[in-house]
Motif scaffolding. Structure first.
Motif: not given
Length: 619
Positions: A187-210
């Motif tokens: 859910r956080a990845g989807g929100l950040l994709a809308t709010a800050q589309p230029t940033l790159q995101r990756s996830s592992s478990g409960s960790l989200l790296t921007v």
């Protein structure tokens, strides 16, 4: 008829007297000096005078005077060598509590200063000035931007009720968000994709790296340099320096040249200062316990108030990591006093800052808010015989007060001393630096052509006027003397006007002045030749003089107005040397029209107008 109104004689007399008065400061030489300015907390007093005198005596430097001027200690010295030796002797003795800067002290009498008479500024190529090289801390700009991204991520998660444990910036310029569950990560990845589309995101478990893209990091560094250059121009405008030279050097340095500057200490303070304000919410909790145990709430930081406690130590306070607004959102600031008569800074925010302040105060009436004063203090230490430049950041809470009502774009900040309020208002007006800067080089620049060439140039001008006097005196006789007087008054007016408005005279400026004087000579030659022509046609002498001025005036106005428009265009669209050329040319043209058409006619009327039986004139 050859007539001249009396009010014009009065005007010529007033212009001559005022020009002589305001050009007079230029004949007074300047003393090489060292200016000592107190940093925050230090004082300028007799004890400091004693320390300075002792240090100079130990270094074998005999000053002309050690005096207090406008809140600073000014050490006047007999020469440039003694100036350098005095500065080298005082810097290690006075340390970080004082700013030691080279200066050129005016010797203009106080009665002239009281009338606002100042000498004109000379450019680096004639008199010299101050040359600074500043190193831009681009990593600080990156840290500032990444921290802003982290704050925006926290706000996005909080506003959308996404559970998270922490959002922290890591040393590799990435942001690590620890969330409640894998569903929260999606859910956080989807929100950040809308709010800050230029940033790159990756996830592992409960960790989200921007991650911030490399291209954007490079752009942040480049923008920091450009923003700092723009801010420097605004700050230099605040101290009234004419025609500064501000250029980029390499990838992380800025060169600042201040030609003819009078107060180098003030220039250094304003250029390198990074003082600003931040408004933060006060977090509930025991600050003393947090200091003692190290258990600080995750959303808070420990700051210290300016006030001292019973034990003589600064009082701690817990403030939110989130900044409500800061100096970057300020569009206007002025030093004022509050309703109790204490110093204050009246602040106006931009729309973004005003909305953030309004949103915060709307839900925080009755709760405390803190004002943090942040200042970057440069330091110079000697390690293994080499100078090492560094800095320390001073952060202190100057005010903690309850919010009594909702406010937004306009409000007042109190808790400052008078000098701090004045300085902070000027800094906020001139803008915030995108990244801190350190002085890596500071020196006084001498004339590029050398003192001998400057003397030769002055001598050449003097001989040129003597030659003009002789030539016009022989060729036009009495009217040649009138022409020379008009030229001298032209120079006097130009010097006075440039002194009054603080314009800088440089080598290109001398070229513009020479051009305007040449046009003034042409105007007088045109008048004299027209008078000769009227005499050859058999006109009486006084009628010939009047006709010569009347018929030549229109041509003079037309030719000078064309050149004037060219000068205005050069000033409007040119930079640096072109502006210096344009300023002196425009002032010189206006003065030459006045002296050639009005002054010379007044002198001619004074000499020949009262003679009833005039049979001839010397022309």
């Amino acid at each position: 008829m050859l007539e001249f109104p009396r009010w014009k004689y009065v005007l010529i007399l007033l212009v001559t007297l005022v020009s002589a008065l305001y050009a007079m400061p230029n004949i007074y030489p300047q003393d090489p000096s060292v200016q000592v300015t107190a940093s925050r907390g230090a004082s300028i007093d007799e004890a400091l005078r004693g320390r300075i005198t002792a240090a100079l005596s130990e270094a074998g430097v005999a000053p002309k005077a050690v005096e207090i001027e406008e809140g600073d200690m000014l050490v006047r010295l007999p020469g440039l060598d003694e100036q350098t030796r005095a500065a080298d002797a005082l810097r290690p003795v006075l340390g970080e509590d004082y700013i030691v800067a080279l200066n050129l002290a005016s010797t203009v009498p106080d009665w002239l200063n009281s009338l606002g008479a100042r000498p004109m500024l000379l450019g680096l190529d004639l008199q010299g000035g101050v040359h600074f090289v500043l190193q831009v801390d681009q990593q600080a700009a990156l840290d500032k931007r990444v921290e802003a991204y982290a704050d925006e991520i926290r706000s996005t998660l909080r506003e959308n009720r996404v559970r998270y444990q922490s959002v922290e910036r890591r040393p590799d310029n990435t942001i690590l968000a620890t969330l409640g569950s894998a569903d929260d990560v999606d859910r956080a990845g989807g929100l950040l994709a809308t709010a800050q589309p230029t940033l790159q995101r990756s996830s592992s478990g409960s960790l989200l790296t921007v991650r911030i893209p490399a291209a954007e990091l490079d752009q942040i560094s480049a923008d920091a340099i450009e923003q700092n250059i723009l801010t420097l121009r605004n700050r230099i405008d605040e101290i009234g320096v004419s025609e500064p030279v501000i250029t980029r050097q390499g990838t992380d340095r800025v060169v600042v040249q201040l030609p003819g500057v009078q107060d180098t200490a003030e220039a250094k303070r304003m250029i390198g200062a990074t003082a600003t304000l931040e408004y933060r919410a006060v977090v509930d909790g025991d600050a003393n316990d947090a200091v003692a145990t190290g258990n600080v709430p995750p959303d808070a930081r420990i700051y210290y108030r300016r006030e001292l406690g019973i034990d003589g130590r600064p009082l701690p306070v817990l403030l939110s990591k989130r900044v409500i607004t800061s100096g970057e959102q300020m569009v206007a600031a002025r030093s004022t006093v509050d309703e109790t008569g204490l110093p204050a800074v009246s602040v106006t925010l931009n729309n973004v800052g005003g909305q953030r302040m309004f949103d915060f105060t709307s839900v925080s009436v009755g709760k405390p808010m803190a004002v943090v004063y942040i200042e970057r203090v440069p330091q110079l230490t000697v390690v293994d015989g080499e100078e090492v430049r560094s800095f320390r950041v001073s952060e202190e809470v100057i005010s903690v007060a309850n919010i009594n009502g909702v406010f937004g774009k306009q409000f007042q900040t109190t808790g400052l001393e008078k000098t701090e309020a004045d300085g902070l208002a000027r800094l906020l007006r001139s803008g915030s630096l995108a990244a801190p800067m350190d002085f890596v080089e500071e020196r006084i620049v001498g004339p590029s052509l050398g003192r001998e060439n400057v003397i030769r140039g002055t001598t050449a001008v003097a001989f040129a006027f003597v030659f003009t006097l002789v030539f016009f005196g022989v060729y036009y006789r009495t009217f040649g003397v009138i022409t020379t007087v008009a030229l001298l008054l032209n120079l006097l007016i130009v010097a006075a006007v440039m002194s009054v408005f603080g314009a800088t005279m440089s080598l290109p400026g001398f070229a513009g002045l020479a051009l305007s004087i040449g046009m003034s000579v042409d105007a007088n030659v045109l008048i004299n030749e027209r008078i000769r022509e009227e005499l050859r046609q058999g006109m009486p002498p006084r009628t010939a003089i009047a006709a010569g001025y009347d018929k030549a005036s229109g041509t003079i106005f037309d030719s000078n107005m064309t050149a004037l428009l060219a000068g205005v265009a050069l000033f409007a669209f040119g930079t640096g040397p072109l502006k210096g050329f344009a300023v002196t040319m425009v002032i010189g043209i206006l003065a030459s029209v006045f002296t050639a058409v009005t002054v010379s006619r007044g002198l001619a009327t004074l000499i020949y107008g009262g003679r009833r039986k005039l049979k001839g004139i010397a022309i």
